[in-house]
Design a protein around this motif. Structure first.
Motif, short mmCIF file in Angstrom:
data_model
loop_
_atom_site.label_atom_id
_atom_site.label_comp_id
_atom_site.label_asym_id
_atom_site.label_seq_id
_atom_site.Cartn_x
_atom_site.Cartn_y
_atom_site.Cartn_z
N LEU A 18 0.80 -1.22 0.00
CA LEU A 18 0.00 0.00 0.00
C LEU A 18 0.84 1.28 0.00
N ALA A 19 2.14 1.17 0.15
CA ALA A 19 3.00 2.35 0.28
C ALA A 19 2.90 3.31 -0.90
N ASP A 20 2.56 2.82 -2.08
CA ASP A 20 2.44 3.70 -3.25
C ASP A 20 1.00 4.10 -3.54
N HIS A 21 0.06 3.65 -2.73
CA HIS A 21 -1.35 3.96 -2.95
C HIS A 21 -1.63 5.41 -2.55
N ASP A 22 -2.52 6.06 -3.27
CA ASP A 22 -2.86 7.46 -2.98
C ASP A 22 -3.43 7.66 -1.58
N ASP A 23 -4.17 6.69 -1.10
CA ASP A 23 -4.85 6.79 0.19
C ASP A 23 -4.15 5.95 1.26
N ARG A 24 -2.83 5.84 1.16
CA ARG A 24 -2.06 4.91 1.98
C ARG A 24 -2.19 5.13 3.49
N VAL A 25 -2.16 6.37 3.96
CA VAL A 25 -2.23 6.60 5.40
C VAL A 25 -3.57 6.13 5.95
N ARG A 26 -4.65 6.46 5.25
CA ARG A 26 -5.98 6.06 5.72
C ARG A 26 -6.11 4.54 5.72
N LEU A 27 -5.63 3.89 4.68
CA LEU A 27 -5.77 2.43 4.58
C LEU A 27 -4.96 1.71 5.65
N ILE A 28 -3.73 2.16 5.87
CA ILE A 28 -2.88 1.49 6.86
C ILE A 28 -3.33 1.82 8.28
N SER A 29 -3.76 3.06 8.51
CA SER A 29 -4.27 3.38 9.85
C SER A 29 -5.55 2.60 10.14
N ALA A 30 -6.34 2.31 9.11
CA ALA A 30 -7.53 1.47 9.30
C ALA A 30 -7.15 0.06 9.74
N MET A 31 -6.01 -0.45 9.23
CA MET A 31 -5.54 -1.76 9.67
C MET A 31 -5.27 -1.74 11.18
N TRP A 32 -4.58 -0.67 11.63
CA TRP A 32 -4.28 -0.56 13.06
C TRP A 32 -5.56 -0.38 13.86
N ALA A 33 -6.47 0.45 13.37
CA ALA A 33 -7.73 0.68 14.09
C ALA A 33 -8.55 -0.60 14.19
N PHE A 76 -6.55 -0.18 18.05
CA PHE A 76 -5.76 0.99 18.40
C PHE A 76 -6.61 2.24 18.21
N PRO A 77 -6.52 3.21 19.13
CA PRO A 77 -7.28 4.45 18.99
C PRO A 77 -6.89 5.19 17.70
N PRO A 78 -7.79 6.00 17.14
CA PRO A 78 -7.52 6.65 15.85
C PRO A 78 -6.18 7.40 15.77
N ALA A 79 -5.87 8.22 16.75
CA ALA A 79 -4.62 9.00 16.68
C ALA A 79 -3.40 8.06 16.70
N ASP A 80 -3.46 7.04 17.53
CA ASP A 80 -2.38 6.07 17.61
C ASP A 80 -2.27 5.28 16.30
N ALA A 81 -3.41 4.94 15.72
CA ALA A 81 -3.42 4.19 14.46
C ALA A 81 -2.77 4.99 13.34
N VAL A 82 -3.08 6.28 13.28
CA VAL A 82 -2.48 7.14 12.24
C VAL A 82 -0.98 7.26 12.46
N GLN A 83 -0.57 7.45 13.70
CA GLN A 83 0.86 7.57 14.00
C GLN A 83 1.61 6.29 13.62
N ARG A 84 1.05 5.16 13.94
CA ARG A 84 1.70 3.89 13.59
C ARG A 84 1.72 3.68 12.08
N ALA A 85 0.67 4.10 11.40
CA ALA A 85 0.65 4.01 9.94
C ALA A 85 1.75 4.87 9.33
N GLU A 86 1.93 6.07 9.85
CA GLU A 86 2.98 6.95 9.34
C GLU A 86 4.37 6.35 9.57
#
Length: 93
Positions: free
Chosen positions: A42-57, A61-71
């Motif tokens: 997913l690293a080259d996908h346009d919506d990569r942060v949202r998709l990977i943070s959704a995996m964590w969520a 994992f809470p939303p802010a933590d999920a986004v941080q881990r995705a980044e």
């Protein structure tokens, strides 16, 4: 892809670095590696942060933590400039 290709491109290193992030939160090695492979895909996908943070969520994992881990995963999944340059040289041969 052979082991030599992994070493040459650094993909193996990136894969294991991202897997380590998943393992550090308690995922077993096989599961962490599978999640890391998804992150690299997913690293080259346009919506990569949202998709990977959704995996964590999805794993509680809470939303802010999920986004941080995705980044973090995306930073570790990014090829180094030297790896990109080597790939371009290899393709020209």
């Amino acid at each position: 892809m052979s082991g030599t290709d992994f070493s040459r491109t650094g993909r193996g290193t990136r894969l294991h670095s991202v897997a380590a992030v998943w393992e550090s939160t308690g995922f077993p090695p096989a599961s962490a590696l599978r999640h890391a492979e998804i992150c690299l895909t997913l690293a080259d996908h346009d919506d990569r942060v949202r998709l990977i943070s959704a995996m964590w969520a999805n794993h509680g994992f809470p939303p802010a933590d999920a986004v941080q881990r995705a980044e973090i995963c995306l930073i570790l999944a990014a090829p180094t400039p030297s790896a990109v340059t080597r790939n371009r040289i290899e393709r020209r041969k």
